[in-house]
Enzyme design. Structure first.
Site, PDB file in Angstrom:
ATOM      1  N   TYR A  51       8.572   8.387  28.862  1.00 44.87           N
ATOM      2  CA  TYR A  51       7.284   8.820  28.357  1.00 44.87           C
ATOM      3  C   TYR A  51       6.384   7.600  28.268  1.00 44.87           C
ATOM      4  O   TYR A  51       6.755   6.589  27.677  1.00 44.87           O
ATOM      5  CB  TYR A  51       7.444   9.448  26.972  1.00 44.87           C
ATOM      6  N   TRP A  62       2.437   5.411  29.571  1.00 45.32           N
ATOM      7  CA  TRP A  62       1.261   5.186  30.393  1.00 45.32           C
ATOM      8  C   TRP A  62       1.539   4.033  31.361  1.00 45.32           C
ATOM      9  O   TRP A  62       0.814   3.060  31.405  1.00 45.32           O
ATOM     10  CB  TRP A  62       0.092   4.796  29.508  1.00 45.32           C
TER      11      TRP A  62
END
Length: 756
Positions: A105, A107
């Site tokens: 999980y 960015w």
């Protein structure tokens, strides 16, 4: 003369070149308000925190997979790529897909191809047949579940709704619950070429639009908005929303026509609001002691709203707390009471300014992403419940009307992301990771997650590879040229997974016979073909790569789903059971959850100040980095004090504790403790302290059960509980703590020093 080449990141499109042996980064020339987070790149590129070689934790290397209390405090052994991948291929081959959790999980990259989450999920699907996955997000765990039940998909409320253009031109009042902080809108998933939020708020304010900031931090709106601050006790926004609606309805100033035409469940909700169903009117006198605002100020605010073009904006932050579903739903109800939903510059916007994606027009053409293949494993968990899954395999839990069971996990594969940033109660997370057999991590640097891993594979930074940057809400597609050679022996995720897939006999399935550059052309060609089919010109891939940029056509500002529904409720119904906005949801009521009833409601939080933890902690997003990314970068480091993260508190709270500006303080509660540097400011309301997330977890003695984090990570203090049984979202925004001046010998910060 330095040759600058284009690249992109989550915090902005930019160009990079080398001068005197150092990378120089300059923002895209067309960006009106560039983000200084870009300046984390030069110092981070060759920082000592980077991982140079594949490594294996000694205990795992000597004893093999299995639970181990030494995770997080063991030493590492550098090995060759061949040995590391050979060991990993062996353990993957003998681990059933149903017992592998594909975490990842985060960015990781603005690039559409080298997006680590897509890469690892494609590998697990094509080479192993699948994995246990996570659903939802830490940022919007509660709203992502509640909104589809009552109005429609979250993205329709955040990315296809009221635009900043409409705010600048038509909004008369922006009621911003949780604020509109530029540090949040500076960030976007696939890159961003134009940061327009500051200028939009300036234009609106100069035209006469009133911005009303509801929240505990005065600077959660930029100065250009000229916002009026309503300092409210954290996690009481729902009570204020209810009181505003009560006052409007009691005065007969609610929009009955809109409520009748466009909503369902108003009679049930009105009975609760006015106190007929429970004997307690939700009036200003009731809300005042809950919110900390006077009844007179609440009443005056309510009187200012009817008859004006009002936009009710609800930030991500509100739903990252206990009962986080309620302010999201109550804010929608307030916009309905005012009859504003669907109007240009008015109505309801979820997460306006929470990301650079929100409040923008959408592209007319699609942006391709790496296909992830088919996951044949059905098991999944809400993303914020990872510790529960690892600590309580086989136990049942409630989620969105379902009764699910936590799967048993032997191996966790993490590529892109840092759970020791995102997750709450880090001491509990450490114990959870010690229960599994193997933790595999792809990482650029020695984060706390990497230090808890068994196999650590060094990967390239975005600057060290080619990619394509693009977002559905930004008009610029970017040819991301490689700006630097890989650090040490670092490899691209794609190269690692291709090698692993070959060892498992699945190389063709994973690569489809394409090199990384051929994948880039494949992804670009899909967008170019879509452009040509819609009548727009698009160069071939090589021409695009030479030019560096491609302008994508954008759709008109049509207000999206809510505008269409308002204009024609029967012809453009919402994707809800009734086709309308549901102020009472029979579906949710039918779940029987006492922590999420069938209509918006005030549910008092359990975590409230007491003698042991008298202050409310706001653990919000940082301004100098994206989450924990590149915390060792120059821009992030220059804002720390004495190497620690900065905690802000009101001077009155500091005075009672003998704390002066610049002091090192200890924040603590029953879950843990950390050090930070104190900054005294009246921009934080009394009774509240503010410590942003993202400082790398740095335990003074990692062998202790609850070690002191010497760097300032607030997630040693936050609670690891779900928002409700409906969404099971994270509650990491708020906690209760005590703060004291630290008087001991100051431990050094070692977060960026590689493990010995």
């Amino acid at each position: 003369m330095t040759a600058f080449r284009p690249h992109s990141s989550h915090w902005g499109v930019f160009e990079g070149g080398w001068q005197d042996g150092r990378l120089v980064v300059r923002p895209h020339a067309g960006d009106p308000d560039p983000n200084r987070i870009l300046q984390n790149f030069p110092d981070a590129l060759r920082h000592e925190a980077r991982i140079a070689r594949p490594t294996v934790r000694r205990g795992w290397l000597e004893r093999g997979p299995g639970p181990d209390a030494q995770r997080g405090c063991d030493e590492f052994v550098a090995v060759s790529w061949d040995r590391a991948l050979g060991l990993l291929a062996e353990v993957l081959a003998r681990t059933p897909a149903e017992r592998i959790f594909g975490g990842s999980y985060g960015w990781s990259s603005a690039g559409r191809f080298h997006h680590a989450q897509s890469q690892v999920h494609r590998f697990l699907n094509t080479a192993l047949g699948g994995y246990v996955r996570s659903v939802n997000s830490y940022s919007a765990g509660a709203s992502g579940i509640i909104l589809p039940h009552v109005v429609g998909p979250m993205e329709s409320l955040s990315r296809r709704n009221v635009t900043w253009e409409a705010v600048a031109a038509q909004s008369e009042v922006v009621l911003a619950f949780g604020g509109l902080a530029l540090k949040n809108s500076m960030v976007a998933g696939g890159g961003i070429s134009q940061h327009i939020e500051r200028d939009s708020m300036r234009a609106a304010a100069e035209r006469g639009c009133e911005f009303l900031l509801v929240g505990p931090l005065r600077d959660d709106c930029p100065a250009e908005a000229r916002a009026e601050w309503l300092p409210i006790t954290p996690n009481t926004d729902t009570a204020l929303m209810l009181a505003l609606m009560h006052a409007i309805v009691a005065a007969g100033r609610h929009d009955r026509g809109f409520l009748e035409r466009c909503t369902t469940g108003w009679p049930e909700f009105e009975a609760y609001l006015m106190g007929r169903s429970d004997g307690q009117p939700k009036d200003a006198a009731w809300a005042a002691p809950i919110t900390g605002l006077s009844a007179e100020r609440i009443a005056a605010l309510a009187a200012r709203l009817p008859g004006r073009r009002v936009l009710v904006a609800v930030a991500h932050s509100l739903q990252r707390a206990e009962h986080g579903e309620q302010p999201v739903w109550a804010g929608l109800a307030l916009a309905c009471v005012l009859g504003q939903v669907g109007l240009p510059g008015g109505g309801y916007h979820y997460a306006l300014g929470a990301l650079g994606h929100t409040g923008r027009r959408n592209n007319l053409v699609s942006t391709a992403a790496l296909p992830q293949g088919r996951n044949r494993v059905g098991a999944h968990i809400p993303v914020a419940r990872i510790s529960d899954m690892l600590l309580h395999p086989g136990e049942a839990y409630d989620y969105n009307g379902q009764r699910l069971t936590y799967p048993e996990i032997d191996l966790v594969y993490w590529a892109g992301g840092n759970p020791f940033h995102h997750h709450q109660d880090l001491n509990r997370l450490r114990e959870a990771f010690r229960r599994i057999g193997t933790l595999v991590v792809h990482e650029q640097a020695w984060t706390a997650t990497a230090r808890h891993a068994d196999i650590v594979l060094p990967v390239t930074m975005t600057l060290e590879r080619e990619d394509i940057g693009s977002s559905q809400t930004d008009p610029l597609m970017v040819a991301m040229h490689r700006l630097a050679e890989p650090f040490g022996e670092a490899r691209d995720d794609y190269a690692i997974f291709a090698d692993l897939a070959a060892r498992l006999g699945k190389e063709a399935e994973f690569t489809e016979g394409r090199s990384a550059r051929e994948w880039l052309q494949n992804l670009y060609d899909r967008t170019a073909e879509d452009m040509r089919e819609k009548g727009f010109e698009a160069p071939d891939f090589e021409a695009f790569w030479r030019a560096g940029y491609l302008e994508l056509p954008q759709a008109p500002d049509d207000g999206g789903m809510l505008r269409a529904f308002r204009d024609d409720p029967a012809g453009a119904p919402l994707p809800t059971p009734s086709g309308r906005i549901e102020l009472f949801s029979g579906t949710i009521a039918g779940f029987g959850y006492d922590d999420c009833p069938g209509h918006p409601a005030w549910l008092a939080p359990r975590d409230v100040p007491d003698a042991a933890s008298p202050l409310r902690l706001v653990a919000n997003q940082p301004a100098t980095r994206l989450h924990s990314q590149l915390d060792f970068g120059g821009h992030s480091q220059e804002t720390k004090r004495r190497g620690r993260e900065v905690m802000r508190m009101h001077p009155a709270d500091a005075a009672t504790r003998g704390i002066a500006d610049g002091d090192i303080v200890r924040l603590f509660n029953a879950r843990g403790a950390c050090l930070a540097a104190a900054e005294l400011t009246d921009a934080v309301m009394p009774g509240v302290v503010n410590l942003p997330t993202g400082a790398w977890y740095d335990p003074e003695d990692p062998a202790e059960d609850k070690p002191l984090c010497v760097h300032g990570n607030p997630n040693v203090l936050t609670r690891d509980v779900g928002t409700s049984r409906l969404a099971q979202g994270c509650t990491g925004q708020l906690a209760t703590v005590q703060v004291e001046r630290f008087t001991g010998n100051l431990p050094p910060v070692k977060a960026f020093t590689p493990p010995g």
